[in-house]
Scaffold this motif. Sequence first.
Motif, PDB file in Angstrom:
ATOM      1  N   ARG A 269       0.811  -1.218   0.000  1.00 26.38           N
ATOM      2  CA  ARG A 269       0.000   0.000   0.000  1.00 26.38           C
ATOM      3  C   ARG A 269       0.845   1.270   0.000  1.00 26.38           C
ATOM      4  N   ASP A 270       1.893   1.299   0.828  1.00 28.88           N
ATOM      5  CA  ASP A 270       2.716   2.509   0.897  1.00 28.88           C
ATOM      6  C   ASP A 270       3.475   2.740  -0.402  1.00 28.88           C
ATOM      7  N   LEU A 271       3.892   1.664  -1.050  1.00 25.29           N
ATOM      8  CA  LEU A 271       4.572   1.808  -2.334  1.00 25.29           C
ATOM      9  C   LEU A 271       3.593   2.228  -3.421  1.00 25.29           C
ATOM     10  N   ALA A 272       2.393   1.682  -3.377  1.00 24.27           N
ATOM     11  CA  ALA A 272       1.379   2.025  -4.369  1.00 24.27           C
ATOM     12  C   ALA A 272       0.953   3.486  -4.244  1.00 24.27           C
ATOM     13  N   ALA A 273       1.145   4.059  -3.070  1.00 23.67           N
ATOM     14  CA  ALA A 273       0.762   5.459  -2.849  1.00 23.67           C
ATOM     15  C   ALA A 273       1.759   6.430  -3.482  1.00 23.67           C
ATOM     16  N   GLY A 274       2.771   5.927  -4.135  1.00 23.21           N
ATOM     17  CA  GLY A 274       3.707   6.800  -4.842  1.00 23.21           C
ATOM     18  C   GLY A 274       5.162   6.634  -4.453  1.00 23.21           C
ATOM     19  N   ARG A 275       5.419   6.000  -3.328  1.00 20.59           N
ATOM     20  CA  ARG A 275       6.801   5.828  -2.890  1.00 20.59           C
ATOM     21  C   ARG A 275       7.615   4.976  -3.863  1.00 20.59           C
ATOM     22  N   TRP A 276       6.955   4.050  -4.525  1.00 18.24           N
ATOM     23  CA  TRP A 276       7.632   3.154  -5.468  1.00 18.24           C
ATOM     24  C   TRP A 276       8.291   3.948  -6.598  1.00 18.24           C
ATOM     25  N   TRP A 277       7.632   4.982  -7.038  1.00 24.16           N
ATOM     26  CA  TRP A 277       8.145   5.761  -8.169  1.00 24.16           C
ATOM     27  C   TRP A 277       9.324   6.637  -7.802  1.00 24.16           C
ATOM     28  N   ALA A 278       9.605   6.772  -6.521  1.00 20.74           N
ATOM     29  CA  ALA A 278      10.790   7.527  -6.099  1.00 20.74           C
ATOM     30  C   ALA A 278      12.059   6.681  -6.242  1.00 20.74           C
TER      31      ALA A 278
END
Length: 111
Positions: free
Chosen positions: A6-15
């Motif tokens: 969930r935390d990665l899907a919230a945009g952290r993955w793209w960092a």
Amino acid sequence: MDAQHRDLAAGRWWALSLAEQLGNIGSEISRAIRWTSRNPDTAQAALYRALELLDLTLADPRLRRARPRLREVARVREVVVDFFAGSNQYGSTSASMQKYFDAYAIAARKR
């Protein structure tokens, strides 16, 4: 299916850089390979997490501008699914999968 990351899907993955993304995906692939003969349910869960991360990578806006990378990630997803759930028409092996993803993990670590 609920998002496992969930935390990665919230945009952290793209960092993360592409090498970091693929290195992390490789960790899930390694788990899936390692657990295939011991506990198929655990292996399947790892595969689903890897596919979720691959889908997040494919949705990364930076890849939209880098067509060759986008195609590579899409093909990687295809090969992973073929290896674990298909007829393995690409002739992948556990060792070849590991080698591919390890190269990205090593590159990410060097940065």
